[in-house]
Write a protein that holds these residues in place. Structure first.
Motif, mmCIF file in Angstrom:
data_model
loop_
_atom_site.group_PDB
_atom_site.id
_atom_site.type_symbol
_atom_site.label_atom_id
_atom_site.label_comp_id
_atom_site.label_asym_id
_atom_site.label_seq_id
_atom_site.Cartn_x
_atom_site.Cartn_y
_atom_site.Cartn_z
ATOM 1 N N THR A 226 15.307 58.253 46.333
ATOM 2 C CA THR A 226 16.218 57.419 45.547
ATOM 3 C C THR A 226 15.385 56.598 44.570
ATOM 4 N N TYR A 227 15.795 56.588 43.318
ATOM 5 C CA TYR A 227 15.066 55.860 42.288
ATOM 6 C C TYR A 227 15.886 54.639 41.872
ATOM 7 N N LEU A 228 15.231 53.495 41.917
ATOM 8 C CA LEU A 228 15.886 52.227 41.622
ATOM 9 C C LEU A 228 15.302 51.628 40.356
ATOM 10 N N CYS A 229 16.156 51.253 39.432
ATOM 11 C CA CYS A 229 15.675 50.449 38.318
ATOM 12 C C CYS A 229 15.851 48.983 38.694
ATOM 13 N N ALA A 230 14.999 48.140 38.133
ATOM 14 C CA ALA A 230 15.073 46.711 38.415
ATOM 15 C C ALA A 230 14.590 45.961 37.187
ATOM 16 N N MET A 231 15.073 44.756 37.028
ATOM 17 C CA MET A 231 14.672 43.975 35.870
ATOM 18 C C MET A 231 14.711 42.491 36.186
ATOM 19 N N SER A 232 13.925 41.732 35.398
ATOM 20 C CA SER A 232 13.887 40.290 35.613
ATOM 21 C C SER A 232 13.775 39.584 34.269
ATOM 22 N N SER B 261 15.473 63.171 34.469
ATOM 23 C CA SER B 261 15.804 62.108 33.522
ATOM 24 C C SER B 261 16.724 61.102 34.199
ATOM 25 N N LEU B 262 16.272 59.864 34.274
ATOM 26 C CA LEU B 262 17.033 58.805 34.929
ATOM 27 C C LEU B 262 17.237 57.664 33.946
ATOM 28 N N ASN B 263 18.334 56.942 34.096
ATOM 29 C CA ASN B 263 18.540 55.822 33.184
ATOM 30 C C ASN B 263 19.372 54.717 33.816
ATOM 31 N N CYS B 264 19.273 53.561 33.207
ATOM 32 C CA CYS B 264 20.061 52.392 33.592
ATOM 33 C C CYS B 264 20.507 51.673 32.331
ATOM 34 N N THR B 265 21.679 51.090 32.404
ATOM 35 C CA THR B 265 22.142 50.204 31.337
ATOM 36 C C THR B 265 22.340 48.823 31.928
ATOM 37 N N TYR B 266 22.194 47.827 31.083
ATOM 38 C CA TYR B 266 22.349 46.470 31.573
ATOM 39 C C TYR B 266 23.085 45.636 30.535
ATOM 40 N N SER B 267 23.580 44.501 30.982
ATOM 41 C CA SER B 267 24.428 43.694 30.106
ATOM 42 C C SER B 267 23.775 42.383 29.669
ATOM 43 N N ASN B 268 22.770 41.922 30.406
ATOM 44 C CA ASN B 268 22.173 40.626 30.127
ATOM 45 C C ASN B 268 20.952 40.767 29.222
ATOM 46 N N SER B 269 21.036 40.278 28.021
ATOM 47 C CA SER B 269 19.943 40.419 27.058
ATOM 48 C C SER B 269 18.721 39.565 27.420
ATOM 49 N N ALA B 270 18.851 38.726 28.433
ATOM 50 C CA ALA B 270 17.732 37.879 28.856
ATOM 51 C C ALA B 270 16.672 38.643 29.641
ATOM 52 N N PHE B 271 17.000 39.827 30.107
ATOM 53 C CA PHE B 271 16.015 40.610 30.865
ATOM 54 C C PHE B 271 14.858 41.010 29.955
ATOM 55 N N GLN B 272 13.629 40.775 30.449
ATOM 56 C CA GLN B 272 12.426 41.038 29.659
ATOM 57 C C GLN B 272 11.477 42.027 30.344
ATOM 58 N N LYS C 88 13.040 36.663 40.347
ATOM 59 C CA LYS C 88 13.808 37.573 41.186
ATOM 60 C C LYS C 88 14.329 38.746 40.364
ATOM 61 N N LEU C 89 14.495 39.868 41.056
ATOM 62 C CA LEU C 89 14.893 41.101 40.413
ATOM 63 C C LEU C 89 16.394 41.333 40.534
ATOM 64 N N THR C 90 16.924 41.972 39.522
ATOM 65 C CA THR C 90 18.277 42.502 39.583
ATOM 66 C C THR C 90 18.145 44.016 39.601
ATOM 67 N N PHE C 91 18.701 44.631 40.639
ATOM 68 C CA PHE C 91 18.551 46.069 40.834
ATOM 69 C C PHE C 91 19.777 46.835 40.368
ATOM 70 N N GLY C 92 19.532 48.078 39.937
ATOM 71 C CA GLY C 92 20.612 49.032 39.808
ATOM 72 C C GLY C 92 20.928 49.566 41.197
ATOM 73 N N GLY C 93 22.005 50.328 41.300
ATOM 74 C CA GLY C 93 22.423 50.819 42.600
ATOM 75 C C GLY C 93 21.584 51.960 43.138
ATOM 76 N N GLY C 94 20.725 52.540 42.289
ATOM 77 C CA GLY C 94 19.876 53.646 42.719
ATOM 78 C C GLY C 94 20.479 55.003 42.405
ATOM 79 N N THR C 95 19.612 55.946 42.048
ATOM 80 C CA THR C 95 20.019 57.339 41.823
ATOM 81 C C THR C 95 19.284 58.211 42.822
ATOM 82 N N ARG C 96 20.027 58.990 43.555
ATOM 83 C CA ARG C 96 19.410 59.912 44.509
ATOM 84 C C ARG C 96 19.045 61.204 43.777
ATOM 85 N N VAL C 97 17.800 61.605 43.913
ATOM 86 C CA VAL C 97 17.284 62.799 43.245
ATOM 87 C C VAL C 97 16.867 63.839 44.279
#
Lengths: 115, 111
Positions: B86-92, B20-31, B98-107
């Motif tokens: 390593t699992y990376l979340c990304a959003m735009s 189970s992996l997750n990311c949180t983000y602050s910018n509501s503009a990400f779609q 262009k993508l904004t990445f999370g820092g990555g989770t090593r599994v």
């Protein structure tokens, strides 16, 4: 589909040398390509966005005269690191989007080591 | 505060378990939301691509997006040692942007 090829995979060269890295979309046309830099155990840092036939857009803090980007065709973008120095040693990765939309597909990266 | 937060791990699970992996983000503009897997010394490989809120399933992978909570998840069922990466979340904000990445989770999936 959506294969991105990056070449070379590994470069070791002397300080002061210029190094060119190629990024090709093999089975689709990529109007937009992106160049990233990644340091060990860190996430990807966007350097610039490359649009076919126009000048690249560089992120803040990235020296455009240091990192020359050319996107001359719909399947090829190049990054040239000019007069490379040891601090330019890093993992450089490109990505491309199909027809400028959809997710980014990444190449396998180029590990650059400047001695 | 980073725009996209992701626990760096490492997350260690036994083979066959659900990751189970997750990311949180602050910018509501990400779609648009993506999950990538990156092996050492390789480029990121796209696993999931979703638009707006909802669930998406592809084989052993399930992606969830909750825009109201600004929270995205990736679940990997029947994990295998080959899922160690390593699992990376990304959003735009828009398709092809262009993508904004999370820092990555090593599994680490242990046999």
């Amino acid at each position: 589909g959506a294969v991105v090829s990056q070449h070379p995979s590994r470069v070791i060269c002397k300080s002061g040398t210029s190094v060119k890295i190629e990024c090709r979309s093999l089975d689709f046309q990529a109007t937009t390509m992106f160049w990233y830099r990644q340091f060990p155990k860190q996430s990807l840092m966007l350097m610039a966005t490359s649009n076919e036939g126009s000048k690249a857009t560089y992120e803040q803090g990235v020296e455009k005269d240091k990192f020359l980007i050319n996107h001359a065709s719909l399947t090829l973008s190049t990054l040239t690191v000019t007069s490379a120095h040891p601090e330019d040693s890093s993992f450089y990765i490109c990505s491309a989007t199909k027809e400028g939309i959809g997710p980014q597909h990444f190449g396998d990266g180029t590990r650059l080591s400047i001695l | 505060q980073k725009e996209v937060e992701q626990d760096p791990g490492p997350l260690s699970v036994p083979e066959g378990a659900i990751v189970s992996l997750n990311c949180t983000y602050s910018n509501s503009a990400f779609q648009y939301f993506m999950w990538y897997r990156q092996y050492s010394r390789k480029g990121p490989e796209l696993l999931m691509y979703t638009y707006s809120s909802g669930n998406k399933e592809d084989g052993r992978f399930t992606a969830q997006v909750d825009k109201s909570s600004k929270y995205i998840s990736l679940f990997i069922r029947d994990s295998q040692p080959s899922d160690s990466a390593t699992y990376l979340c990304a959003m735009s904000k828009a398709a092809g942007n262009k993508l904004t990445f999370g820092g990555g989770t090593r599994v680490l999936v242990k046999p």
